[in-house]
Write an enzyme that holds these catalytic residues in place. Structure first.
Site, PDB file in Angstrom:
ATOM      1  N   LYS A 243      14.360  90.679 -87.209  1.00 18.21           N
ATOM      2  CA  LYS A 243      15.554  91.382 -86.740  1.00 18.21           C
ATOM      3  C   LYS A 243      15.642  91.315 -85.220  1.00 18.21           C
ATOM      4  O   LYS A 243      14.612  91.368 -84.541  1.00 18.21           O
ATOM      5  CB  LYS A 243      15.474  92.872 -87.136  1.00 18.21           C
ATOM      6  CG  LYS A 243      15.642  93.175 -88.603  1.00 18.21           C
ATOM      7  CD  LYS A 243      15.528  94.683 -88.840  1.00 18.21           C
ATOM      8  CE  LYS A 243      15.606  95.043 -90.309  1.00 18.21           C
ATOM      9  NZ  LYS A 243      16.903  94.764 -90.940  1.00 18.21           N
ATOM     10  N   ARG A 317      14.700  95.157-101.858  1.00 16.28           N
ATOM     11  CA  ARG A 317      15.036  94.875-103.258  1.00 16.28           C
ATOM     12  C   ARG A 317      13.874  94.192-103.969  1.00 16.28           C
ATOM     13  O   ARG A 317      13.725  94.314-105.187  1.00 16.28           O
ATOM     14  CB  ARG A 317      16.316  94.039-103.320  1.00 16.28           C
ATOM     15  CG  ARG A 317      16.185  92.678-102.713  1.00 16.28           C
ATOM     16  CD  ARG A 317      17.539  92.014-102.465  1.00 16.28           C
ATOM     17  NE  ARG A 317      18.265  92.613-101.341  1.00 16.28           N
ATOM     18  CZ  ARG A 317      19.478  92.228-100.941  1.00 16.28           C
ATOM     19  NH1 ARG A 317      20.100  91.268-101.586  1.00 16.28           N
ATOM     20  NH2 ARG A 317      20.067  92.808 -99.925  1.00 16.28           N
TER      21      ARG A 317
END
Ligand code: BES
Ligand code: MN
Ligand code: ZN
Length: 465
Positions: A243, A317
């Site tokens: 990120k 996820r």
């Protein structure tokens, strides 16, 4: 944090007034207090506060401006912000108070009072408000205190930075909670994790702080099975798909889903709800190192589906998928998962409104209504099946991301759905876990959104023991 007190004569009244009722209230005030209220410019607008002296100069009455009691429609009439009284503790001197002429739900008001008194004091002394609230008879002060304590514990976990909160510390918090209520707690790590939960192991393996799956069970084994799954990413660098710094800044909160699951469990166990509760927390650090999992890797999940890694930053996820598969193996009545899963959900609904996904229409409606009732709101978004194709992979059963910019919260929910097919109902909550600025009852910083909602729903469905 102070606890609530029973109703007592010795409490200073907080007179709640709206614009229409203010002239009549003013007329009932002793001349000195009335003069002081007007001289200090009090207006009966929502959130305004005035401290009025008695004849001896001591604090005798508090005025608190509330939303126009006649405003709104139906059940919402005169309620305004159900947490508005959360402004009061910070504005009042030490003492005992009671609400007078309060038109809303006194239990929610008392809860707002308690929730607003939270401070994260781990690294610096931060004085909590000293004003105490006496609650009217009929309000279950002990329950409100339990709920507020569970929220505070969850907020502490979210606020604690990753240098002091790794997978081991989440495990310690889970074990302490389980111990308090006589629940069983097992933890899968090491080789057993690699073989049984390959996605959790892969996401967590670049960190020197070992990944693990925490598994708590509590309650009568023959009672309805309810399972809470919480994303416990103690820090999300994004992995090799790292990120940028602005997006990484708040990523200590990427375990907020785990904090929600533990807080909701604390409420359920504290109330002794007649359910067989299970809490699953996959906890990892999504770090960067030579042995990090990579874009293009293909991993075989616990379920058996193979997953191509399109982006290592879609790690939540992955770990939830393996935990949901385990949850699913006993076909529970209800499975909830909580996760700071996508930026897309925040783009759609903002920080204060978690996204709710479920195929069960009745349950969705019940959750939405309960969320409004307890001021822990959620908004339903669609598990739009035609978008499932966005997760197609050329080499594996599915990719962990869709290639494009569309419907990121929906595709994440559709991904999870593949791993919990046997549960009678599966609810996915994509939440922010953070108050970007302070609001009444919601101090700036970590927040355990949807824990109170889920507790309220379970209490309504299964009742107290
Ligand atoms: N933890 C983040 C999602 C997130 C970001 C939640 C900011 C709240 C605030 C998650 O692991 C993530 O990085 N998601 C990616 C998914 C993408 C790579 C498909 C995202 O939302 O950008
Ligand atoms: Mn991520
Ligand atoms: Zn994440």
């Amino acid at each position: 944090m102070t606890t609530l007190l029973p109703a007592t004569e010795a409490a200073t009244p907080i007179r709640c007034v709206d614009a229409a009722g203010w002239p009549a209230v003013l007329a009932t005030l002793p001349p000195l207090a009335a003069a002081f209220a007007q001289a200090s410019g009090f207006e009966a607008k929502p959130g305004r506060i005035a401290l009025l002296p008695g004849a001896d100069g001591r604090l005798e009455t508090v005025l608190f401006g509330i939303e126009d009691k006649g405003k709104g429609k139906g059940d919402d009439k005169g309620k305004g912000d159900a947490f508005a009284v959360g402004r009061l503790p910070d504005a009042l001197p030490e003492g005992t108070y009671r609400l007078a002429d309060y038109p809303g739900d006194p239990a929610l008001a008392a809860l707002a009072w308690r929730l607003s008194g939270y401070r994260f004091g781990r690294y610096r002394e931060r004085a909590a408000p000293t004003a105490r609230l006496a609650v009217p008879a009929g309000v279950d002060a002990a329950e409100i205190d339990r709920i507020a304590d569970a929220v505070a514990a969850g907020r502490d976990l979210v606020n604690t930075p990753a240098n002091d909160l790794g997978p081991a510390e989440i495990e310690a918090a889970a074990r302490a909670l389980a111990g308090r209520f006589g629940a069983a707690c097992t933890v899968v790590e090491g080789e057993a994790l690699e073989t049984g939960f390959p996605l959790i192991a892969a996401v967590g393996r670049a960190s020197p702080r070992a990944p693990r799956l925490i598994d708590i069970t509590w309650g009568d084994p023959s009672a309805p099975r309810v399972t809470l799954v919480g994303k416990g990413v103690v820090f999300d660098t994004g992995g090799l798909d790292i990120k940028p710094s602005a997006a990484m800044l708040l990523m200590k909160k990427d375990m907020a889903g785990a904090a929600v699951a533990l807080a909701a469990a604390e409420m359920v166990m504290g109330a002794g709800l007649p359910v067989r509760l299970r809490v699953l927390v996959p906890t990892v650090e999504n770090a960067v190192a030579g042995d990090a999992f990579r874009p293009g890797d293909v991993l075989k999940s616990r379920h058996g589906l193979t997953v191509e890694i399109g982006n290592t930053d879609a790690e939540g996820r992955l770990i939830l998928a393996d935990a949901l598969s385990l949850a699913d193996e006993e076909a529970p009545e209800l499975v909830f998962d909580f996760a700071t899963l996508t930026g897309a959900a925040r783009v759609a609904l903002g920080p204060d409104l978690p996204a709710l996904f479920t195929e069960d229409d009745a349950l969705a409606a019940e959750l939405a209504a309960t969320g409004l009732a307890v001021n822990d709101p959620v908004w339903r978004m669609p598990l739009w099946a035609p978008y499932a194709g966005l997760l197609d992979s050329k080499v594996a059963d599915l990719n962990n991301v869709s290639g494009g910019p569309f419907a990121g919260a929906v595709t994440a929910a559709l991904f999870l759905r593949r791993f919990a097919p046997a549960a009678k109902a599966h609810v996915h909550l994509d939440l922010y876990g953070w108050n970007p600025s302070a609001k009444p009852g919601r101090p700036e910083g970590g927040e355990v959104q949807t824990a109170r909602l889920v507790y309220a729903l379970l209490k309504a469905r299964y009742g107290a023991r």
